[in-house]
Design an enzyme around this catalytic site. Structure first.
Site, PDB file in Angstrom:
ATOM      1  CE  LYS B 199      57.446  36.125  28.435  1.00  0.00           C
ATOM      2  NZ  LYS B 199      58.830  36.518  28.738  1.00  0.00           N
ATOM      3  N   GLY B 251      54.756  41.769  37.116  1.00  0.00           N
ATOM      4  CA  GLY B 251      55.587  42.660  36.320  1.00  0.00           C
ATOM      5  C   GLY B 251      55.136  44.098  36.496  1.00  0.00           C
ATOM      6  CB  SER B 252      55.853  47.106  34.522  1.00  0.00           C
ATOM      7  OG  SER B 252      55.233  46.879  33.280  1.00  0.00           O
ATOM      8  CB  THR B 253      51.560  49.368  36.910  1.00  0.00           C
ATOM      9  OG1 THR B 253      51.706  48.959  38.280  1.00  0.00           O
ATOM     10  CG2 THR B 253      50.169  49.941  36.724  1.00  0.00           C
ATOM     11  N   GLY B 256      50.742  45.153  32.941  1.00  0.00           N
ATOM     12  CA  GLY B 256      49.551  44.592  33.587  1.00  0.00           C
ATOM     13  C   GLY B 256      48.272  45.164  32.998  1.00  0.00           C
ATOM     14  CD  GLU B 273      50.641  39.580  43.370  1.00  0.00           C
ATOM     15  OE1 GLU B 273      50.790  40.726  43.851  1.00  0.00           O
ATOM     16  OE2 GLU B 273      50.001  38.686  43.938  1.00  0.00           O
ATOM     17  CB  CYS B 307      57.013  44.852  42.871  1.00  0.00           C
ATOM     18  SG  CYS B 307      56.843  43.234  43.610  1.00  0.00           S
ATOM     19  CD  GLU B 404      57.759  49.400  40.498  1.00  0.00           C
ATOM     20  OE1 GLU B 404      57.139  49.213  39.438  1.00  0.00           O
ATOM     21  OE2 GLU B 404      57.795  48.592  41.433  1.00  0.00           O
TER      22      GLU B 404
END
Lengths: 275, 493
Positions: B199, B251-253, B256, B273, B307, B404
């Protein structure tokens, strides 16, 4: 319990009686608490930089020393394994296998980096290499139906790779494990590298998996609700989760460096060439 | 609203005269974007079962580019079924050499159509054409080439191991490097014998769909790669699908963590990641001009939507002033504007939403009393833009240092000793990347060994290569992508 190179009782002052198979009392064992665990994590974190910075050769020497000390106290280990329900013959075999495993992984401390590290042929003019580094503080729920060999097999590859551990010993078979801690203590393993809490998985598992200064968690039980709990809590700070399911602790499959790699991070370093 | 630094310099560079660039727009004639895109499932483009489409827009002018299918549970289920069938029927039965051949073919076709990909990437995502043309698309082809070759050599990658594929991999990728992330995900998954449901991000689906066309033309067995478009719900439906064996997410933490939590208790293997907040550390014996270029590339590459961006600058006190002054001059020379212009250094912020996030952080910085410097840029009337931004007088505990931002915003802190900067560099939940600049080799290794991060750039920054593993420590993720180590997450032993 064994924490930061000392043998304190639980801060909670709780204990549980350990009985043999026939129900005869053996000893009172500390019933470790959340606070004990948190103290152990502090001790482990403090020990991490120093242990990770030891030369690979030195870590190997210390691990080999553990095996020598085990050899010296083998009779005691065997006696405790018998108290925990082993036959004398099985206990002898378990102690000897445990010693062999320590020697086996002692030998890997200065080799796994060569097997799992690479120089990467990047297309630009850079020198680029990858090498394994320890993950950090690892919490471990030792295999609960095992005694010495299960404990050794679970934690030795982790510390061989430069990590530090906080371990929950087997609730029902902690005796040989605690003697093993005394062996660690007298084998030049720096205080805080291995920390052992005795107690109940039910009480401790959620703390072991949710602590924000723990980098990875290892467990061994085939228990789906425990697995879910640990994996869910691990997501709080993206802990690595390793589920070790070992059918036979005596099989050769237990001897491989991938067990070290499981608790390593790969670091890649770049530097320009020619400028 | 932004304060300017008090520049006590004798010589100032004059950017107002002499050097102005004429427009140099890349042509879009050769690119065909359809009005509407469907999912790519089982080798065919199929309409979404919910019947819904969403718009993807060009962030540089806010104009609609195309409508794209909105994936629902049923679409994901169809894609997973197609991937499972493809795994059982074709992909796991094919010889590894033939698998490799298909991947080689994809790589070659990407090279042949590189210009088309670059243009669409820039139109859909807002990154400068210079970057999509010179960095993203060449790397995409390189990743496919690299992993194509592994397909029939896996037994040599794992001494004593006997690697086996996992099955169906569900892959969810971000909007900052849309096609490159698709390559990072698809290439190793296919080489290791897995099939894929991917996706792309909601704001940047077009290059993945273009890749689907290539995959179709390459005659890959139907269902080996499936692409389902949509937003967060579509991603969740992939993550939670019971018949997926592996989840790979970039993507973002925060997301995740949600993913890691939602697959708890299952046997799904996971690669994450996630975010980063890289320290870029400049010692006083660094070659200053090279370091300034490295800092610029570290934070302003791809509008800072990276990132591993070097978003925390640490400068040793002795060179703090000169670095800051040179940095401000160099920042002012960066051209911000039309991403399709070949002279543009900094393109459009990817979405209105992301621009809002960046602006919120700048407000926090102002409220904290930080010194914030932004270059003067002529920005287009339409589109989402953020001029290069420098934040000084900022504390280690500031949210601008700890969190971030994912935009062209650089914080500067100073330090005296290596011990101090290590303490500060590692004082973060992240651990993705870092940089160190010094002319002394032993100092480099001292720092690269002790910064807890997965990728360390010494006297360089933001370099990528298919042979080089990438991935983070701590809350920056789990596992590696790229290189030999990028094979592990798609195999069992």
């Amino acid at each position: 319990m064994y924490m930061g190179g000392a043998f304190p009782r639980s801060e909670s002052e709780r204990y549980y009686p350990l009985n043999d198979k026939k129900g005869n009392f053996i000893a009172n064992i500390c019933l470790g608490s959340r606070k004990d665990f948190r103290n152990a994590v502090v001790a482990a974190r403090k020990a991490f930089d120093g242990w990770a910075a030891r030369s690979a050769y030195n870590r190997g020497q210390i691990l080999y020393r553990i095996a020598e000390m085990m050899e010296g106290r083998k009779d005691q280990l065997v006696a405790e394994l018998v108290k925990e329900g082993s036959s004398p013959k099985a206990a002898q075999k378990e102690a000897e296998t445990a010693i062999d495993r320590v020697v086996y992984f002692a030998g890997w401390t200065d080799k796994y980096q060569q097997v799992f590290g690479n120089v990467n042929p990047v297309a630009s003019s850079h020198f680029n290499f990858s090498n394994p580094e320890p993950t950090g503080v690892v919490s471990v729920i030792a295999p609960q139906n095992e005694s010495l060999l299960g404990f050794v097999q679970t934690i030795i590859p982790i510390i061989a790779g430069g990590n530090v551990v906080v371990v929950q010993a087997s609730e029902m078979k902690p005796l040989a494990t605690l003697t093993f801690c005394e062996i660690l203590h007298s084998s030049d393993v720096p205080g805080g590298v291995v920390n052992v809490i005795t107690g109940k998985t039910k009480e401790l598992a959620s703390h072991f998996s949710s602590h924000m200064d723990v980098n990875a968690v290892v467990f061994c039980e085939d228990d789906s609700s425990l697995k879910k709990l640990i994996q869910e809590n691990a997501s709080l700070n993206v802990k690595g989760v390793v589920h070790r399911q070992v059918k036979d602790y005596y099989s050769d499959e237990n001897e491989n460096p991938y067990l070290i790699l499981d608790l390593q991070e790969i670091k890649t370093t770049w530097h320009p060439v020619g400028i | 609203m932004l304060k300017e630094f008090d520049l006590k310099k004798d010589i100032k560079l004059d950017f107002t005269s002499g050097w102005s660039y004429d427009p140099a727009p890349e042509s879009t004639d050769h690119v065909h974007i359809k009005d509407q895109y469907d999912h790519f499932i089982g080798g065919k483009f199929v309409a979404p079962q919910g019947g819904q489409y969403f718009d993807t827009t060009n962030p540089a002018n806010e104009k609609k580019l195309a409508s794209v299918a909105m994936g629902c549970d049923k679409d994901v289920d169809a894609a997973v079924k197609a991937a499972r069938t493809a795994y059982d029927k074709y992909w796991s039965k094919m010889s590894p050499r033939d698998r490799g051949r298909y991947i080689y073919r994809i790589a070659r076709m990407i090279q042949e159509r590189a210009r088309e990909f670059a243009v669409i990437e820039t139109l859909d995502g807002g990154k400068p054409i210079r970057e999509s043309r010179d960095v993203d698309v060449p790397l995409v082809a390189a990743y496919f080439f690299y992993y194509a070759g592994w397909a029939d050599k896996l037994q040599y990658a794992f001494p004593g191991g006997n690697p086996k594929p996992l099955g169906v991999a569900g892959q969810i990728i971000p909007w900052n490097f849309p096609l490159l992330m698709a390559a990072w995900k698809i290439a190793p998954a296919l080489a290791t014998g897995n099939t894929v449901v991917l996706k792309p991000a909601e704001t940047t689906p077009l290059t993945s769909l273009k890749l689907a066309e290539i995959i179709q033309e390459a005659d890959l067995p139907p269902g080996v790669v499936n692409i389902v478009t949509g937003a967060g719900d579509t991603g969740a439906s992939i993550v939670n699908h019971p018949n997926v064996d592996k989840i790979a997410f970039t993507g973002s933490t925060n997301v995740g963590k949600i993913i890691q939590k939602s697959i708890a208790g299952t046997n799904k293997k996971l690669t994450l990641e996630l975010g980063g907040k890289a320290a870029n550390i400049i010692f006083d014996d660094a070659t200053i001009d090279q370091a300034v270029e490295g800092i610029i590339n570290g934070i302003f590459f791809n509008q800072g939507h990276v990132c591993c961006a070097g978003s925390r600058l640490f400068v040793q006190e002795g060179v703090a002033d000169i670095i800051r002054d040179k940095l401000i001059d160099r920042m002012q020379s960066l051209i911000v504007g039309d991403p399709m212009d070949k002279n543009t250094d900094i393109g459009a912020i990817n979405s209105k939403e992301q621009l809002g996030t960046i602006q919120r952080y700048l407000e926090i910085g102002l409220n904290e009393g930080n010194e914030i410097y932004q270059t003067k840029c002529d920005l287009p009337d339409k589109g989402y833009w953020c001029c290069p931004t420098l934040v000084a007088n900022v504390s280690q505990s500031s949210r601008l240092v700890q969190e971030e931002i994912f935009g062209p915003v650089l914080t500067i802190q100073t330090f005296r000793t290596p011990e101090e900067v290590l303490e500060k560099a590692n004082n973060t939940p992240y651990g993705l990347s870092g940089g160190v600049w010094t002319d002394k080799g032993s100092k480099i290794f001292n720092m690269t060994n002790k910064v807890r991060a997965g990728v360390m750039w010494a006297n360089t920054f933001n370099k990528f290569d298919p042979t080089s593993p990438f991935g983070g420590y701590k809350e920056s993720g789990l596992g590696r992508e790229g290189g030999l180590h990028g094979l592990y997450p798609y195999l069992k032993f």
